[in-house]
Scaffold this motif. Sequence first.
Motif, PDB file in Angstrom:
ATOM      1  N   VAL A  85      18.324  23.250 -55.817  1.00  0.00           N
ATOM      2  CA  VAL A  85      19.002  22.702 -54.641  1.00  0.00           C
ATOM      3  C   VAL A  85      18.368  23.270 -53.372  1.00  0.00           C
ATOM      4  N   ASN A  86      18.002  22.363 -52.474  1.00  0.00           N
ATOM      5  CA  ASN A  86      17.514  22.736 -51.152  1.00  0.00           C
ATOM      6  C   ASN A  86      18.476  22.158 -50.114  1.00  0.00           C
ATOM      7  N   LEU A  87      19.127  23.052 -49.387  1.00  0.00           N
ATOM      8  CA  LEU A  87      20.178  22.606 -48.470  1.00  0.00           C
ATOM      9  C   LEU A  87      20.295  23.600 -47.324  1.00  0.00           C
ATOM     10  N   THR A  88      20.377  23.076 -46.106  1.00  0.00           N
ATOM     11  CA  THR A  88      20.589  23.904 -44.927  1.00  0.00           C
ATOM     12  C   THR A  88      21.896  23.501 -44.265  1.00  0.00           C
ATOM     13  N   ILE A  89      22.813  24.473 -44.131  1.00  0.00           N
ATOM     14  CA  ILE A  89      24.051  24.263 -43.385  1.00  0.00           C
ATOM     15  C   ILE A  89      23.822  24.871 -42.013  1.00  0.00           C
ATOM     16  N   ARG A  90      23.785  24.021 -41.012  1.00  0.00           N
ATOM     17  CA  ARG A  90      23.434  24.473 -39.672  1.00  0.00           C
ATOM     18  C   ARG A  90      24.533  25.346 -39.076  1.00  0.00           C
ATOM     19  N   ASN A  91      24.148  26.137 -38.096  1.00  0.00           N
ATOM     20  CA  ASN A  91      25.103  26.978 -37.394  1.00  0.00           C
ATOM     21  C   ASN A  91      26.209  26.111 -36.794  1.00  0.00           C
ATOM     22  N   GLU A  92      27.472  26.461 -37.075  1.00  0.00           N
ATOM     23  CA  GLU A  92      28.666  25.780 -36.579  1.00  0.00           C
ATOM     24  C   GLU A  92      28.858  24.386 -37.179  1.00  0.00           C
ATOM     25  N   GLU A  93      28.184  24.085 -38.260  1.00  0.00           N
ATOM     26  CA  GLU A  93      28.323  22.781 -38.903  1.00  0.00           C
ATOM     27  C   GLU A  93      29.414  22.817 -39.968  1.00  0.00           C
ATOM     28  N   PHE A  94      30.091  21.689 -40.144  1.00  0.00           N
ATOM     29  CA  PHE A  94      31.041  21.507 -41.239  1.00  0.00           C
ATOM     30  C   PHE A  94      30.331  20.676 -42.307  1.00  0.00           C
ATOM     31  N   MET A  95      29.880  21.354 -43.359  1.00  0.00           N
ATOM     32  CA  MET A  95      29.166  20.693 -44.457  1.00  0.00           C
ATOM     33  C   MET A  95      30.104  20.543 -45.644  1.00  0.00           C
ATOM     34  N   VAL A  96      30.139  19.356 -46.234  1.00  0.00           N
ATOM     35  CA  VAL A  96      30.975  19.106 -47.401  1.00  0.00           C
ATOM     36  C   VAL A  96      30.086  18.884 -48.619  1.00  0.00           C
ATOM     37  N   ALA A 142      40.084  20.308 -39.838  1.00  0.00           N
ATOM     38  CA  ALA A 142      39.097  19.747 -38.902  1.00  0.00           C
ATOM     39  C   ALA A 142      39.337  20.296 -37.492  1.00  0.00           C
ATOM     40  N   ARG A 143      40.608  20.382 -37.083  1.00  0.00           N
ATOM     41  CA  ARG A 143      40.934  20.954 -35.771  1.00  0.00           C
ATOM     42  C   ARG A 143      40.521  22.426 -35.712  1.00  0.00           C
ATOM     43  N   LEU A 144      40.762  23.138 -36.802  1.00  0.00           N
ATOM     44  CA  LEU A 144      40.395  24.548 -36.875  1.00  0.00           C
ATOM     45  C   LEU A 144      38.886  24.733 -36.706  1.00  0.00           C
ATOM     46  N   HIS A 145      38.119  23.854 -37.325  1.00  0.00           N
ATOM     47  CA  HIS A 145      36.660  23.936 -37.200  1.00  0.00           C
ATOM     48  C   HIS A 145      36.229  23.785 -35.747  1.00  0.00           C
ATOM     49  N   ARG A 146      36.818  22.812 -35.059  1.00  0.00           N
ATOM     50  CA  ARG A 146      36.466  22.612 -33.646  1.00  0.00           C
ATOM     51  C   ARG A 146      36.885  23.811 -32.801  1.00  0.00           C
ATOM     52  N   GLN A 147      38.059  24.351 -33.082  1.00  0.00           N
ATOM     53  CA  GLN A 147      38.585  25.452 -32.292  1.00  0.00           C
ATOM     54  C   GLN A 147      37.773  26.724 -32.469  1.00  0.00           C
ATOM     55  N   LEU A 148      37.335  26.980 -33.699  1.00  0.00           N
ATOM     56  CA  LEU A 148      36.611  28.219 -33.985  1.00  0.00           C
ATOM     57  C   LEU A 148      35.103  28.082 -33.810  1.00  0.00           C
ATOM     58  N   SER A 149      34.606  26.821 -33.709  1.00  0.00           N
ATOM     59  CA  SER A 149      33.146  26.586 -33.685  1.00  0.00           C
ATOM     60  C   SER A 149      32.479  27.333 -34.835  1.00  0.00           C
ATOM     61  N   ALA A 150      33.045  27.151 -36.033  1.00  0.00           N
ATOM     62  CA  ALA A 150      32.641  27.950 -37.182  1.00  0.00           C
ATOM     63  C   ALA A 150      31.685  27.193 -38.096  1.00  0.00           C
ATOM     64  N   THR A 151      30.874  27.947 -38.831  1.00  0.00           N
ATOM     65  CA  THR A 151      30.076  27.381 -39.916  1.00  0.00           C
ATOM     66  C   THR A 151      30.963  27.298 -41.149  1.00  0.00           C
ATOM     67  N   MET A 152      31.114  26.081 -41.699  1.00  0.00           N
ATOM     68  CA  MET A 152      32.021  25.889 -42.829  1.00  0.00           C
ATOM     69  C   MET A 152      31.338  25.104 -43.934  1.00  0.00           C
ATOM     70  N   ALA A 185      35.797  14.132 -47.901  1.00  0.00           N
ATOM     71  CA  ALA A 185      34.423  14.338 -47.450  1.00  0.00           C
ATOM     72  C   ALA A 185      34.104  13.458 -46.246  1.00  0.00           C
ATOM     73  N   MET A 186      34.472  12.179 -46.325  1.00  0.00           N
ATOM     74  CA  MET A 186      34.143  11.233 -45.260  1.00  0.00           C
ATOM     75  C   MET A 186      34.863  11.567 -43.958  1.00  0.00           C
ATOM     76  N   THR A 187      36.100  12.029 -44.044  1.00  0.00           N
ATOM     77  CA  THR A 187      36.893  12.240 -42.839  1.00  0.00           C
ATOM     78  C   THR A 187      36.684  13.602 -42.205  1.00  0.00           C
ATOM     79  N   MET A 188      36.150  14.574 -42.957  1.00  0.00           N
ATOM     80  CA  MET A 188      36.066  15.934 -42.442  1.00  0.00           C
ATOM     81  C   MET A 188      34.651  16.393 -42.107  1.00  0.00           C
ATOM     82  N   GLY A 189      33.662  15.956 -42.847  1.00  0.00           N
ATOM     83  CA  GLY A 189      32.339  16.550 -42.759  1.00  0.00           C
ATOM     84  C   GLY A 189      31.504  16.057 -41.594  1.00  0.00           C
TER      85      GLY A 189
END
Length: 362
Positions: A23-34, A178-188, A198-202
Amino acid sequence: MAEVKLIDVVKRYADGTEAVSRVNLTIRNEEFMVLVGPSGCGKSTTLRMVAGLEDISAGDLYIGERRVNDVPPKDRDIAMVFQNYALYPHMTVRENMAFGLKLRGFSKQDIRQRVEEAARIVGLETLLERRPKALSGGQRQRVALGRAIVRRPAVFLFDEPLSNLDAELRVRMRTEIARLHRQLSATMLYVTHDQTEAMTMGDRIAVLSGGVLQQVDTPLQLYHHPVNKFVAGFIGSPSMNFVEGTLERHEGLRFVAQTGDWSLPLRDAEAERVAHYLGKPLTLGFRPEDVRYADDATATLRTRADVVEPLGSETYLYFTLAGQPLVARIPGASVPQTGETLLLDIRPHRLYFFDTTTGIAL
């Protein structure tokens, strides 16, 4: 927060079973990856390797600039929210949220400040002195979220956190996370088997099957431009319809079902795209919402309604074509009767074609 990078990551068990394959996968800084896929596809195993709960058989895992293959979970600067909440029943909400900080030697003042701040974020200010048995499922999930937030980690990891909740609460908690992700600007990094989640959150979705990464893209790109039949069938609810057949030239190019009892003329644009598959096995795909009512002049298929599911704003219509059970999603204003003969058409610009042997999209 930090970027997470998996480079040729493999998980192989002692019996030779390969649960995750390069598996080759990059989850970017502050991205919500599902990570999404059916049961047994390797998504939870991948998450557990990021968390350090599973050893990596081959490849490299980076969190930020640091290679963490051999770093213990407690030193990876991650926080994990589990499916079963994993709360201590004898502790209050406050104590559950503070426990990890106490183990790390934080001062009482810092702990109190972090817990109260996290409680405000997840709406638990009035419940801090309750024990888990006095909470609803949604409130327990909020405690698990709050416990992760107080850590202020570089990366949040979610392992199917909503699967134990009822349907209405799952929708509410999707919005909360999803709101929490925006509020924290977190990598998830979020694992689920539910493609609606997956479709509604990522921000982006990584689709796995059999331990192999199939496609990584935004939700709408996955929906409209799947790279293969598996992704096309997995993303979307109800899933895409498929009919196997071949292309034949008869007054232009036509798709002819394998059973020989149905064919569909192709417009010039579609014909040009697949003309090189003339006479070869080919699979036609179309989404349920791209089937519409027609009249005698425009109908490209005549069928009977096998099952009708009225949902108010729309109706799911199940029918059989070329021996295949298929489904249409039609407006809810007109509800046909079971057994009624229907004249339907498929939007010609919304057709998908796949190599029947490889499943690759054309």
